[in-house]
Design a protein around this motif. Structure first.
Motif, mmCIF file in Angstrom:
data_model
loop_
_atom_site.group_PDB
_atom_site.id
_atom_site.type_symbol
_atom_site.label_atom_id
_atom_site.label_comp_id
_atom_site.label_asym_id
_atom_site.label_seq_id
_atom_site.Cartn_x
_atom_site.Cartn_y
_atom_site.Cartn_z
ATOM 1 N N GLU A 1 0.818 -1.212 0.000
ATOM 2 C CA GLU A 1 0.000 0.000 0.000
ATOM 3 C C GLU A 1 0.854 1.265 0.000
ATOM 4 O O GLU A 1 0.526 2.245 -0.657
ATOM 5 C CB GLU A 1 -0.963 0.021 1.184
ATOM 6 N N VAL A 2 1.948 1.257 0.730
ATOM 7 C CA VAL A 2 2.860 2.413 0.697
ATOM 8 C C VAL A 2 3.376 2.605 -0.722
ATOM 9 O O VAL A 2 3.375 3.722 -1.254
ATOM 10 C CB VAL A 2 4.027 2.238 1.693
ATOM 11 N N ALA A 3 3.802 1.509 -1.359
ATOM 12 C CA ALA A 3 4.315 1.598 -2.731
ATOM 13 C C ALA A 3 3.229 2.080 -3.690
ATOM 14 O O ALA A 3 3.484 2.922 -4.562
ATOM 15 C CB ALA A 3 4.853 0.238 -3.176
ATOM 16 N N GLY B 1 -8.719 -10.224 -0.034
ATOM 17 C CA GLY B 1 -9.936 -9.775 -0.697
ATOM 18 C C GLY B 1 -10.004 -8.255 -0.678
ATOM 19 O O GLY B 1 -9.085 -7.570 -0.229
ATOM 20 N N LYS B 2 -11.117 -7.717 -1.160
ATOM 21 C CA LYS B 2 -11.273 -6.264 -1.283
ATOM 22 C C LYS B 2 -11.171 -5.578 0.074
ATOM 23 O O LYS B 2 -11.805 -5.992 1.037
ATOM 24 C CB LYS B 2 -12.623 -5.964 -1.921
ATOM 25 N N GLN B 3 -10.353 -4.541 0.127
ATOM 26 C CA GLN B 3 -10.245 -3.676 1.292
ATOM 27 C C GLN B 3 -10.265 -2.232 0.802
ATOM 28 O O GLN B 3 -10.085 -1.967 -0.384
ATOM 29 C CB GLN B 3 -8.949 -3.955 2.058
ATOM 30 N N TRP B 4 -10.490 -1.301 1.715
ATOM 31 C CA TRP B 4 -10.519 0.113 1.335
ATOM 32 C C TRP B 4 -10.116 0.963 2.524
ATOM 33 O O TRP B 4 -10.190 0.543 3.665
ATOM 34 C CB TRP B 4 -11.898 0.507 0.816
ATOM 35 N N TRP B 5 -9.669 2.169 2.205
ATOM 36 C CA TRP B 5 -9.303 3.147 3.233
ATOM 37 C C TRP B 5 -10.528 3.978 3.567
ATOM 38 O O TRP B 5 -11.151 4.554 2.688
ATOM 39 C CB TRP B 5 -8.168 4.050 2.734
ATOM 40 N N ARG B 6 -10.878 4.044 4.846
ATOM 41 C CA ARG B 6 -12.001 4.860 5.300
ATOM 42 C C ARG B 6 -11.526 6.297 5.410
ATOM 43 O O ARG B 6 -10.571 6.596 6.132
ATOM 44 C CB ARG B 6 -12.488 4.321 6.651
ATOM 45 N N ALA B 7 -12.177 7.201 4.712
ATOM 46 C CA ALA B 7 -11.719 8.589 4.600
ATOM 47 C C ALA B 7 -11.758 9.367 5.917
ATOM 48 O O ALA B 7 -10.918 10.223 6.158
ATOM 49 C CB ALA B 7 -12.531 9.324 3.540
ATOM 50 N N CYS B 8 -12.720 9.069 6.794
ATOM 51 C CA CYS B 8 -12.871 9.872 8.009
ATOM 52 C C CYS B 8 -11.714 9.693 8.992
ATOM 53 O O CYS B 8 -11.435 10.598 9.778
ATOM 54 C CB CYS B 8 -14.197 9.581 8.684
ATOM 55 N N TYR C 1 -8.326 -1.500 -2.603
ATOM 56 C CA TYR C 1 -7.200 -2.358 -2.983
ATOM 57 C C TYR C 1 -7.509 -3.811 -2.647
ATOM 58 O O TYR C 1 -8.430 -4.103 -1.906
ATOM 59 C CB TYR C 1 -5.907 -1.894 -2.308
ATOM 60 N N ASP C 2 -6.750 -4.724 -3.227
ATOM 61 C CA ASP C 2 -6.953 -6.156 -3.005
ATOM 62 C C ASP C 2 -5.594 -6.834 -3.100
ATOM 63 O O ASP C 2 -5.102 -7.094 -4.190
ATOM 64 C CB ASP C 2 -7.917 -6.714 -4.042
ATOM 65 N N HIS C 3 -4.977 -7.093 -1.962
ATOM 66 C CA HIS C 3 -3.660 -7.731 -1.972
ATOM 67 C C HIS C 3 -3.753 -9.233 -1.761
ATOM 68 O O HIS C 3 -3.297 -9.999 -2.584
ATOM 69 C CB HIS C 3 -2.741 -7.106 -0.923
ATOM 70 N N PHE C 4 -4.301 -9.686 -0.668
ATOM 71 C CA PHE C 4 -4.389 -11.124 -0.436
ATOM 72 C C PHE C 4 -5.596 -11.529 0.401
ATOM 73 O O PHE C 4 -5.927 -12.699 0.468
ATOM 74 C CB PHE C 4 -3.101 -11.659 0.222
ATOM 75 N N VAL D 1 1.006 11.121 -0.371
ATOM 76 C CA VAL D 1 0.713 9.689 -0.445
ATOM 77 C C VAL D 1 -0.645 9.401 0.195
ATOM 78 O O VAL D 1 -1.484 8.699 -0.382
ATOM 79 C CB VAL D 1 1.832 8.860 0.233
ATOM 80 N N ALA D 2 -0.896 9.956 1.383
ATOM 81 C CA ALA D 2 -2.179 9.746 2.062
ATOM 82 C C ALA D 2 -3.335 10.282 1.229
ATOM 83 O O ALA D 2 -4.379 9.631 1.094
ATOM 84 C CB ALA D 2 -2.160 10.408 3.437
ATOM 85 N N SER D 3 -3.153 11.439 0.642
ATOM 86 C CA SER D 3 -4.196 12.035 -0.193
ATOM 87 C C SER D 3 -4.466 11.165 -1.423
ATOM 88 O O SER D 3 -5.624 10.944 -1.792
ATOM 89 C CB SER D 3 -3.775 13.438 -0.626
ATOM 90 N N ALA D 4 -3.423 10.654 -2.041
ATOM 91 C CA ALA D 4 -3.583 9.799 -3.223
ATOM 92 C C ALA D 4 -4.334 8.519 -2.864
ATOM 93 O O ALA D 4 -5.195 8.062 -3.625
ATOM 94 C CB ALA D 4 -2.214 9.477 -3.822
#
Length: 87
Positions: free
Chosen positions: A21-23, A52-59, A47-50, A37-40
């Motif tokens: 995720e950092v990369a 299953g689907k995950q996401w960053w919560r904006a709040c 994202y989905d690495h291993f 990076v955080a804004s992007a």
């Protein structure tokens, strides 16, 4: 796995996912500046690495994933037969 003859444990996998995720954030931001990076990552949160689907919560910038809550059926009590557990 080659070096230790076992697959990585949970924390090794979590660490690897974090580095991915950092990369990804650095590539999206075209910068190593932490705010960029955080804004992007906020703008492209899924994202989905291993796992299953995950996401960053904006709040609060927490990584989220779907969770299933299930209730298992009752099983018969185990018993020992001939030195082995059976159900």
């Amino acid at each position: 796995m080659k070096k230790f003859s076992v697959p990585p444990g949970d924390y090794g996998a979590y660490s690897y996912s974090g580095l991915l995720e950092v990369a990804r954030g650095v590539e999206l931001a075209k910068s190593t500046d932490s705010e960029a990076v955080a804004s992007a990552l906020r703008k492209s949160p899924v994202y989905d690495h291993f796992k299953g689907k995950q996401w960053w919560r904006a709040c609060d910038n927490k990584s989220m994933q779907d969770m299933w809550i299930v209730k298992g059926a009752a099983r018969a009590r185990p018993r020992v037969t001939g030195g082995r557990w059976t159900w």
